[in-house]
Design an enzyme around this catalytic site. Structure first.
Site, PDB file in Angstrom:
ATOM      1  N   ASP A  18       1.041  -1.461   0.287  1.00 43.66           N
ATOM      2  CA  ASP A  18       0.048  -0.044  -0.247  1.00 43.66           C
ATOM      3  C   ASP A  18       0.898   1.119   0.101  1.00 43.66           C
ATOM      4  OD1 ASP A  18      -2.723  -1.562   0.003  1.00 43.66           O
ATOM      5  OD2 ASP A  18      -2.066  -2.101   2.047  1.00 43.66           O
ATOM      6  N   GLU A  53       0.127 -12.926   4.637  1.00 42.82           N
ATOM      7  CA  GLU A  53       0.782 -12.208   3.712  1.00 42.82           C
ATOM      8  C   GLU A  53       2.379 -12.246   4.874  1.00 42.82           C
ATOM      9  OE1 GLU A  53      -1.506  -9.229   0.964  1.00 42.82           O
ATOM     10  OE2 GLU A  53      -1.069  -8.271   2.782  1.00 42.82           O
TER      11      GLU A  53
HETATM   12  C1  5RP Z   1      -3.644  -7.070   1.227  1.00 46.87           C
HETATM   13  C2  5RP Z   1      -1.842  -5.679   1.130  1.00 46.87           C
HETATM   14  C3  5RP Z   1      -2.015  -5.746  -0.873  1.00 46.87           C
HETATM   15  O1  5RP Z   1      -0.845  -6.391  -1.311  1.00 46.87           O
HETATM   16  C4  5RP Z   1      -2.425  -4.212  -0.902  1.00 46.87           C
HETATM   17  O2  5RP Z   1      -3.433  -4.865  -0.487  1.00 46.87           O
HETATM   18  C5  5RP Z   1      -1.948  -3.787  -2.595  1.00 46.87           C
HETATM   19  O3  5RP Z   1      -2.648  -3.931  -3.468  1.00 46.87           O
HETATM   20  P1  5RP Z   1      -2.940  -3.911  -4.336  1.00 46.87           P
HETATM   21  O4  5RP Z   1      -2.007  -4.279  -5.848  1.00 46.87           O
HETATM   22  O5  5RP Z   1      -4.578  -3.747  -5.056  1.00 46.87           O
HETATM   23  O6  5RP Z   1      -2.192  -2.526  -4.539  1.00 46.87           O
HETATM   24  O7  5RP Z   1      -1.240  -5.629   1.752  1.00 46.87           O
HETATM   25  O8  5RP Z   1      -3.887  -7.181   2.074  1.00 46.87           O
END
Ligand code: 5RP
Length: 243
Positions: free
Chosen positions: A94, A113
């Site tokens: 993010d 994750e």
């Molecule tokens: C989910 C995460 C994602 O990897 C993070 O939100 C990025 O997502 P995106 O690739 O849709 O921007 O941490 O928990």
């Protein structure tokens, strides 16, 4: 989502896979989110040429499990592996600071994750360039996602405010679900605004939060080796861990 952003995610994901999938990979971690979809797309393209039918893929939640299954890959599980057993794990982010600390958990998958990233020899981030910043909490302003055991959320909320959180929000399902978001592990997510966090404050802040009874894990990560960012002009830039 604009086509340019989707293209940026795709180029970053493809390049990361091309540069970090080892030739004789045996076990690979697959993160969550919209950028990781392109990681799996690239892996599917390379399936025959790289003999990926033999490789086991370890998911980080429901979404990535479906991606692995739907692309005909072998599915593994984090509980089969110890740290270092995975050749590499690919995941989105993010926000990423210039020391490669990052905020994750926008998709509520942060615990698995983190688990999968710690089982991998190498943790590789893929994102579009909007995720780049100097300090965490400047472009991702909805707060650091923290996974908490449901029954403990009021207690953890009070604890976090004592630690200096400006705002603590229990993540709601919105139109998709009445009440709180429930993670793949059956827990809740608190989005916690600590304001901008300097790179050297990331690990101490994580450690403080992690000691609170009721906290499963935080969305603060410091273990990525490299991040790939898709830029608006179609190029891909990288940030590597400073040693
Ligand atoms: C989910 C995460 C994602 O990897 C993070 O939100 C990025 O997502 P995106 O690739 O849709 O921007 O941490 O928990």
């Amino acid at each position: 989502m604009s086509d340019l952003i989707e293209q940026a995610k795709k180029f970053a994901a493809y390049k990361a896979v091309d540069e970090h999938l080892p030739k004789n990979a045996k076990v690979v971690g697959v993160g969550s989110g919209s950028t990781v979809v392109y990681v799996v797309e690239r892996l599917a393209q390379l399936k025959e040429s790289h003999n990926l039918s033999e490789v086991v893929f370890v998911p980080t939640g429901f979404q990535s499990k479906q991606l692995i299954i739907n692309n005909g890959f072998r599915l593994g599980s984090a509980d089969q592996y110890a740290p270092g057993d995975l050749d590499v794990a690919f995941d989105g982010a993010d926000e990423v600071d210039d020391q490669l600390n990052c905020i994750k958990g926008g998709g509520a998958c942060l615990f698995q994750e983190k688990l999968v990233s710690l089982l991998a020899k190498k943790f590789v981030l893929v994102a579009d360039s909007r995720k780049k910043s100097q300090r965490l909490g400047t472009t991702w302003t909805q707060g650091i996602p923290i996974e908490v055991v449901g029954i403990a959320y009021p207690k953890v909320t009070a604890d976090l405010k004592k630690l200096g959180a400006k705002k603590v929000v229990l993540r709601e399902g919105g139109k998709a679900k009445a009440g709180p978001v429930v993670t793949d592990n059956g827990n809740f997510i608190l989005d916690v605004d600590f304001g901008p966090v300097q790179p050297e404050e990331v690990v101490p802040l994580h450690n403080q939060i992690k000691t609170l009874v009721g906290v499963v894990d935080t969305g603060l990560f410091d273990n990525a080796e490299i991040a790939y960012f898709g830029e608006a002009d179609g190029t891909v830039t990288t940030r590597a861990k400073k040693v």
